[in-house]
Design an enzyme around this catalytic site. Structure first.
Site, PDB file in Angstrom:
ATOM      1  N   ASP A 319       0.855  -1.177   0.000  1.00  0.00           N
ATOM      2  CA  ASP A 319       0.000   0.000   0.000  1.00  0.00           C
ATOM      3  C   ASP A 319       0.897   1.235   0.000  1.00  0.00           C
ATOM      4  O   ASP A 319       1.867   1.298   0.752  1.00  0.00           O
ATOM      5  CB  ASP A 319      -0.895  -0.013   1.229  1.00  0.00           C
ATOM      6  CG  ASP A 319      -2.019   0.994   1.114  1.00  0.00           C
ATOM      7  OD1 ASP A 319      -3.079   0.624   0.613  1.00  0.00           O
ATOM      8  OD2 ASP A 319      -1.815   2.152   1.525  1.00  0.00           O
ATOM      9  N   ASP A 513      -1.259  -1.486   6.581  1.00  0.00           N
ATOM     10  CA  ASP A 513      -1.163  -0.841   7.891  1.00  0.00           C
ATOM     11  C   ASP A 513      -2.495  -0.468   8.502  1.00  0.00           C
ATOM     12  O   ASP A 513      -2.530   0.232   9.511  1.00  0.00           O
ATOM     13  CB  ASP A 513      -0.284   0.415   7.800  1.00  0.00           C
ATOM     14  CG  ASP A 513      -0.914   1.494   6.921  1.00  0.00           C
ATOM     15  OD1 ASP A 513      -1.925   1.202   6.250  1.00  0.00           O
ATOM     16  OD2 ASP A 513      -0.403   2.627   6.920  1.00  0.00           O
ATOM     17  N   ASP A 517      -6.834  -3.336   5.539  1.00  0.00           N
ATOM     18  CA  ASP A 517      -5.830  -4.204   4.925  1.00  0.00           C
ATOM     19  C   ASP A 517      -5.862  -5.619   5.490  1.00  0.00           C
ATOM     20  O   ASP A 517      -5.217  -6.517   4.941  1.00  0.00           O
ATOM     21  CB  ASP A 517      -4.417  -3.626   5.141  1.00  0.00           C
ATOM     22  CG  ASP A 517      -4.202  -2.342   4.361  1.00  0.00           C
ATOM     23  OD1 ASP A 517      -4.744  -2.233   3.254  1.00  0.00           O
ATOM     24  OD2 ASP A 517      -3.506  -1.446   4.875  1.00  0.00           O
TER      25      ASP A 517
END
Length: 630
Positions: A319, A513, A517
Site C-alpha cells: 500500500d 497498515d 488491509d
C-alpha cells in the site's frame, strides 16, 4: 527494589544451573572413570562409566516413550539401543561417552534456543503494566494498564513507557527505539498519535488514550513475539521426516554389520555413531536464531514457517501510504461549501477523528493542533473500515471519510482538483449534509527509490503498488520509485482479490497498515503489518510485523530467512553426511565404539555451533539506502 533485583539474579542463576548442571556432572563422572582407569582401578572405572550410562538411559527411555505415544519413531530409539548395546557389550566407556553426548546435545540446544529467543523475551519484559490516569478533578492515580479505556486522559512521566496507543496533548520527546528501531529521540507535536511501548525521553506529557492495552500496537507485537518459534518451519518438518527414515537405515546398517561379521560390537559402534541426529539439533536452532535476528532488525516474524516463506517470496504488494510515502500527511487546504468557516469544519472533523487509528485521522488532528483549535470529546463514535468515522460533537452529527452519497457541484470541483494534484480528500459531513473537505498531501519518501532497489536485491522480482489515487497520479509516483505495476483506485475488496491472483503465480508478500488491509494480509502467503502505524486488526492476522515504518527492514528479513535456511540445511547435511560415513566405517569394524562416540560428539557440537552462525550477519549486500540509515 533490591529484593526484586536479587530475586531476578537468583532465578537467572538457577536457570543457568539447571541447563549446565547435568552436563557438568556427567563430564565429572567420565573424567573420574578415566582417572580410576589410569590408577589401575579398571573394574571400578567400568562401574563408574556403567552408572553414567544407566543414568542417561532413564531419560532416553522417557523421551522414546513420549515419541511412541505420539506415534513417531525418532532418534531416541537409536539412543536407547546404543546405551543398552554398550552395556551388553561391556563397552562402558562408549556408553558413558554416549551419555555425555546426549547431555551436551541437550544442553547446547537449550542454550541455543534461549540465546536465540533472548531478543523476543526482551520485548515481552518491556511491556507496560501500569498507567497514570488523570481523574476529572485533576488527581492522578496509578492503575493497571488493563483498566485504561479509549478516551481516558493519562500522564506519562519522564522515563515512563507509554502504556497504550494515544494522542499526546503537548509536544513530547520520545525514545521509540524499542518499537521502531530508531535510535535517536523523536519529537512529536501536540495532537500526534504515538504508539504504546515507546519511552518518554523528556518532560511529563499528557496523553489521551485511543485504544485499550490489548488493542494497542505494543500488545500486538508482544503477542506475535510470544508465538514466535521454529515448530512450523518446513525445514523442521522435513527434518522430522528424514529422522523417520534415518532410524530404519541405522538399524539396518547395524544389523548388517553384526550379521556379516558375527561381531555384536560392530552393531554397537554403528548405533553409537548415529546418536544423536545432527539434523534434529541443527535445524531448529538455525531457524530460531533467524527469528531472533529478524526481531533485532525490527521485523517480528510469527513462526519459522513464515520466515521460510519470506525467503521464497518473489512478489511484493505494498500500500502506498506510509511505506513508499512518509506516512505523515500534511494539510494542503481546507475547503468548505456555502461559505462555512474552514476552522470550525476542521475542529469538528478533528474532534471525531481523535479516536481513529487511521493515518489520515492523525493528520487531521495534527492540523487542528497546529492551528490552536480546541477539540471536543466526541460521543457515539463508530468507524466503518475503508469508509470513515461518524460521531456526535457539540450536539451535531459529524461524518469524516469517504463521501456519503452524490457530491454537489462545488464538491465535484474539489474532487477534480485533488485528483489532478495527487491530494487525498477527507470529506466532512455535518448533520447529513456535505460541508467541506480537508485536502492532504503525503509526500514520497526521499529514500523510496533506494528502498525499492534494496527489495529487488533481496529477491523480489515483481513489486506492485496499491493506491486509492487515480491512475495518472499513481503512475507519476510509480515512475519516481521504480515499481513494476500499480493498482489505482483500489478498494479493500480489490486488494484481497489482487493478492489472491498474485499468490497463484508466485509466493506473495502483502504489506498493509490499516483495518481495511486485514483481509488482504490474511490472503497473502506472508502478510506484513506496519506496526509503527498499524492497527491491532492488521497485526492480528499478519505473519510478520514491521515494528517501524521502514520497508527496507523487510528486505533485511528476507536476507535473514535465506541465510537461516541455508545454514540449517548446510549444518544438517554436513552433519548427516559425516555421521553416515562414520557409520559405514564402524560397520566394517574400523571404528570401535569408544572412538565412534567421540567422533559423533565432535560432529554434533560442530553442527550446533555452525547453526548458531544464523544469529550473526553474513557478508552484507552493498548499501543502497539513504544517508543516515543505520
Amino acid at each position: 527494589m533490591r529484593w526484586r533485583t536479587w530475586t531476578l539474579r537468583w532465578r537467572t542463576w538457577a536457570l543457568r544451573w539447571r541447563t549446565w548442571a547435568p552436563l557438568a556432572a556427567l563430564t565429572a563422572v567420565v573424567l573420574a572413570g578415566g582417572v580410576l582407569r589410569l590408577a589401575g582401578a579398571g573394574p571400578v572405572a567400568d562401574g563408574v562409566w556403567a552408572a553414567a550410562t544407566v543414568t542417561a538411559l532413564l531419560p532416553a527411555l522417557r523421551w522414546m516413550g513420549q515419541s511412541l505415544r505420539r506415534r513417531r519413531i525418532g532418534v531416541d530409539v537409536i539412543a536407547v539401543l546404543a546405551l543398552v548395546g554398550a552395556l551388553l557389550a561391556g563397552e562402558y566407556l562408549a556408553g558413558a561417552v554416549v551419555a555425555l553426548m546426549l547431555a551436551s546435545g541437550h544442553t547446547l540446544e537449550t542454550y541455543a534456543q534461549r540465546r536465540a529467543g533472548r531478543d523476543l523475551q526482551a520485548l515481552v519484559a518491556h511491556a507496560p503494566r501500569t498507567a497514570r490516569r488523570r481523574a476529572a478533578d485533576g488527581t492522578v492515580a496509578t492503575v493497571d494498564v488493563g483498566e485504561v479505556v479509549a478516551g481516558d486522559r493519562l500522564v506519562v512521566g519522564p522515563g515512563d513507557v507509554v502504556p497504550v496507543d494515544g494522542v499526546v496533548e503537548e509536544p513530547a520527546t520520545l525514545d521509540e527505539s524499542v518499537v521502531t528501531g530508531e535510535s535517536r529521540p523523536v519529537e512529536r507535536a501536540a495532537g500526534e498519535r504515538v504508539a504504546s511501548g515507546v519511552v518518554n525521553a523528556g518532560a511529563a506529557v499528557g496523553l489521551r488514550a485511543v485504544e485499550t492495552a490489548q488493542g494497542s500496537t505494543y500488545a500486538g507485537i508482544v503477542r506475535l513475539a510470544a508465538e514466535a518459534g521454529a515448530g512450523k518451519a518446513p525445514t523442521v518438518r522435513l527434518a522430522d521426516r528424514y529422522a523417520a527414515a534415518f532410524v530404519p537405515f541405522t538399524l539396518g546398517l547395524a544389523g548388517a554389520g553384526w550379521i556379516v561379521s558375527g561381531e555384536f560390537v560392530r552393531a554397537v559402534a554403528v548405533l553409537v555413531v548415529a546418536t544423536p541426529c545432527p539434523l534434529l539439533l541443527a535445524t531448529p536452532v538455525a531457524i530460531v536464531a533467524g527469528l531472533s535476528r529478524a526481531a533485532r532488525r525490527g521485523v517480528l516474524v510469527r513462526d519459522g514457517g513464515a520466515l521460510e516463506q519470506l525467503g521464497h517470496a518473489r512478489t511484493l504488494l505494498v500500500d502506498r501510504t506510509g511505506t513508499l510515502t512518509t506516512g505523515r500527511p500534511e494539510t494542503a487546504d481546507v475547503v468548505t461549501g456555502d461559505g462555512a468557516d474552514p476552522a470550525e469544519l476542521l475542529r469538528l472533523a478533528a474532534s471525531v477523528e481523535q479516536l481513529s487509528p487511521h493515518v489520515l485521522a492523525g493528520a487531521v488532528v495534527r492540523a487542528a493542533g497546529d492551528r490552536g483549535l480546541r477539540l471536543t470529546a466526541p460521543a457515539e463514535v463508530t468507524e466503518d473500515p475503508g469508509r470513515g468515522v461518524r460521531g456526535r460533537v457539540d450536539g451535531r452529527t459529524v461524518r469524516v471519510g469517504q463521501p456519503d452519497g452524490p457530491l454537489p457541484d462545488w464538491a465535484v470541483q474539489v474532487r477534480d482538483r485533488a485528483e489532478a494534484d495527487g491530494l487525498s480528500a477527507v470529506w466532512v459531513g455535518v448533520d447529513g449534509v456535505p460541508a467541506g473537505a480537508i485536502l492532504l498531501r503525503d509526500p514520497v519518501r526521499p529514500d523510496a527509490a533506494g528502498t525499492v532497489r534494496r527489495l529487488r536485491q533481496a529477491g523480489f522480482t515483481r513489486l506492485v503498488m496499491l493506491t486509492g489515487d487515480r491512475r495518472e497520479v499513481a503512475e507519476r509516483v510509480a515512475a519516481q520509485v521504480g515499481v513494476d505495476d500499480i493498482v489505482a483506485r483500489c478498494p479493500p475488496q480489490e486488494k484481497t482479490a489482487r493478492v489472491r491472483d498474485e499468490s497463484a503465480r508466485a509466493v506473495t508478500v502483502m504489506v498493509g497498515d490499516g483495518v481495511n488491509d486485514a483481509p488482504a494480509l490474511a490472503a497473502a502467503d506472508v502478510g506484513v503489518a506496519v506496526g509503527g502505524t498499524g492497527t491491532s486488526a492488521a497485526a492480528g492476522v499478519a505473519d510478520a510485523v514491521l515494528t517501524g515504518d521502514r520497508l527496507d527492514r523487510l528486505a533485511d528479513a528476507v536476507d535473514i530467512a535465506h541465510r537461516s535456511r541455508r545454514i540449517a540445511v548446510q549444518s544438517a547435511s554436513v552433519g548427516m553426511g559425516l555421521a553416515v560415513v562414520a557409520m559405514a566405517v564402524a560397520a566394517f569394524g574400523l571404528l570401535p565404539p569408544v572412538a565412534g562416540a567421540f567422533t559423533q560428539e565432535g560432529i554434533d557440537v560442530a553442527v550446533i555451533l555452525n547453526a548458531l552462525r544464523a544469529l550473526h550477519p553474513g557478508r552484507r549486500r552493498p548499501a543502497t539506502s539513504s544517508p543516515g540509515t543505520p
